[in-house]
Design a protein around this motif. Structure first.
Motif, short mmCIF file in Angstrom:
data_model
loop_
_atom_site.label_atom_id
_atom_site.label_comp_id
_atom_site.label_asym_id
_atom_site.label_seq_id
_atom_site.Cartn_x
_atom_site.Cartn_y
_atom_site.Cartn_z
N PRO A 1 -19.65 -1.48 11.30
CA PRO A 1 -19.05 -1.27 9.98
C PRO A 1 -17.52 -1.14 10.04
N LEU A 2 -16.89 -1.58 8.99
CA LEU A 2 -15.46 -1.39 8.79
C LEU A 2 -15.28 -0.41 7.65
N HIS A 3 -14.61 0.69 7.90
CA HIS A 3 -14.37 1.71 6.87
C HIS A 3 -12.90 1.66 6.44
N TYR A 4 -12.68 1.64 5.15
CA TYR A 4 -11.30 1.69 4.66
C TYR A 4 -11.30 2.19 3.23
N ASN A 5 -10.15 2.65 2.80
CA ASN A 5 -9.98 3.14 1.44
C ASN A 5 -9.02 2.21 0.72
N ALA A 6 -9.54 1.51 -0.27
CA ALA A 6 -8.69 0.61 -1.05
C ALA A 6 -8.68 1.01 -2.52
N SER A 7 -8.77 2.30 -2.75
CA SER A 7 -8.83 2.79 -4.12
C SER A 7 -7.47 2.69 -4.81
N SER B 1 0.83 -1.20 0.00
CA SER B 1 0.00 0.00 0.00
C SER B 1 0.87 1.25 0.00
N LEU B 2 0.38 2.30 -0.65
CA LEU B 2 1.08 3.57 -0.71
C LEU B 2 0.70 4.47 0.47
N GLN B 3 -0.49 4.23 1.04
CA GLN B 3 -0.98 4.98 2.19
C GLN B 3 -1.58 3.97 3.18
N ASN B 4 -1.87 4.40 4.39
CA ASN B 4 -2.55 3.55 5.35
C ASN B 4 -4.03 3.47 4.98
N PRO B 5 -4.52 2.31 4.56
CA PRO B 5 -5.91 2.23 4.09
C PRO B 5 -6.95 2.53 5.18
N LEU B 6 -6.59 2.41 6.46
CA LEU B 6 -7.56 2.67 7.52
C LEU B 6 -7.65 4.15 7.87
N THR B 7 -6.63 4.91 7.57
CA THR B 7 -6.64 6.32 7.96
C THR B 7 -6.65 7.29 6.77
N PHE B 8 -6.34 6.78 5.60
CA PHE B 8 -6.31 7.66 4.43
C PHE B 8 -7.73 8.13 4.09
N THR B 9 -7.91 9.40 3.90
CA THR B 9 -9.25 9.94 3.59
C THR B 9 -9.34 10.35 2.12
N PHE C 1 -12.79 8.09 3.21
CA PHE C 1 -13.15 6.68 3.25
C PHE C 1 -14.08 6.37 2.07
N THR C 2 -13.78 5.33 1.37
CA THR C 2 -14.58 5.00 0.19
C THR C 2 -15.28 3.64 0.31
N ASN C 3 -14.80 2.79 1.17
CA ASN C 3 -15.38 1.45 1.30
C ASN C 3 -15.96 1.25 2.70
N THR C 4 -17.16 0.71 2.78
CA THR C 4 -17.76 0.33 4.05
C THR C 4 -18.18 -1.13 3.97
N TYR C 5 -17.68 -1.90 4.91
CA TYR C 5 -17.98 -3.33 4.91
C TYR C 5 -18.73 -3.69 6.18
N LEU C 6 -19.80 -4.50 6.05
CA LEU C 6 -20.57 -4.98 7.18
C LEU C 6 -20.47 -6.49 7.27
N CYS C 7 -20.20 -6.99 8.47
CA CYS C 7 -20.18 -8.44 8.66
C CYS C 7 -21.57 -9.02 8.42
N PRO C 8 -21.65 -10.25 7.96
CA PRO C 8 -22.96 -10.91 7.84
C PRO C 8 -23.65 -11.00 9.20
N LEU C 9 -24.97 -10.96 9.20
CA LEU C 9 -25.72 -11.03 10.45
C LEU C 9 -25.41 -12.30 11.22
N ALA C 10 -25.16 -13.40 10.53
CA ALA C 10 -24.88 -14.66 11.20
C ALA C 10 -23.60 -14.60 12.01
N ILE C 11 -22.69 -13.72 11.62
CA ILE C 11 -21.41 -13.58 12.34
C ILE C 11 -21.53 -12.56 13.45
#
Length: 224
Positions: free
Chosen positions: A133-139, A107-115, A117-127
């Motif tokens: 939510p998990l926010h990260y930028n993986a652009s 990675s060129l930047q820290n995906p958790l802190t780089f602004t 944020f473009t991606n939001t991931y939610l765990c499945p309800l079963a888990i």
């Protein structure tokens, strides 16, 4: 319990114990280098024990073995795990997990802190019913230099996050506490005065002396 600290080192054992040679239908063994095994160096290992032995029947079967030597937590600790009486399971340091994958996929930047944020991931309800939510930028190219690295980071990070949320919501007891309880139950099944020897495998690669002291203090001082 008696605790012995063993440094977490990886050795390649190249000493040849026996030389086997097949001659026709027979096998000949050279017994010159066979050595007697010190029983104190062998015993039960708790590698991932609590992740696989999850019911009372399994725990009781282990107690029936009456192990006199136990390695804990053995050599399976990852750099991203912590262990104390206040952390459920082994405890995952999730930012360390993300940083590990970010470095692994260049990675060129820290995906958790780089602004931003473009991606939001939610765990499945079963888990995780809370679906934190998990926010990260993986652009690309802001964080990763190519789409393949970005996709690999996303996939592996989400898998780990699922495990992390599952542990946070389903494992309610510290593995360190469970270990102490289990050893006491094993000792109760031994002859009066017998004790279990604990070989505590200290992580000298990613751990710190302070972490070791804290864990050993909790192992010996916690009242259950």
């Amino acid at each position: 319990m008696k605790i012995i600290v063993r440094l977490k080192l990886y050795f390649t054992i190249v000493n040849l114990i026996a030389t086997l040679m097949s001659v026709g239908q027979g096998v000949h063994m050279n017994t010159t280098y066979i050595m007697q095994i010190n029983s104190e160096h062998h015993g039960m290992s708790y590698v991932n024990f609590f992740n696989t032995c999850t019911d009372n029947i399994c725990m009781d079967n282990v107690k029936k073995l009456k192990p006199r030597v136990i390695r804990f937590p053995s050599a399976g600790d990852a750099d991203c795990y912590t262990m104390n009486v206040d952390t459920a399971g082994y405890g995952i340091d999730f930012p360390d997990v993300a940083a590990y994958f970010a470095d692994r996929f260049n990675s060129l930047q820290n995906p958790l802190t780089f602004t931003p944020f473009t991606n939001t991931y939610l765990c499945p309800l079963a888990i995780d019913p809370l679906q934190v939510p998990l926010h990260y930028n993986a652009s690309v190219p802001a964080v990763f230099s190519n789409a393949t690295d970005s996709a690999n980071f996303c996939s592996e990070l989400e898998d780990w996050y699922n495990d992390y949320r599952k542990q946070r919501t389903q494992i309610t007891q510290s593995y360190l506490t469970k270990f102490i309880q289990h050893v006491k139950e094993i000792e109760d099944s031994l002859q009066p005065g017998e004790r279990v020897n604990i070989i505590y495998v200290a992580n000298i690669f990613s751990g710190t002396p302070a972490d070791l002291v804290t864990t050993l203090k909790q192992l010996t001082d916690v009242q259950l």
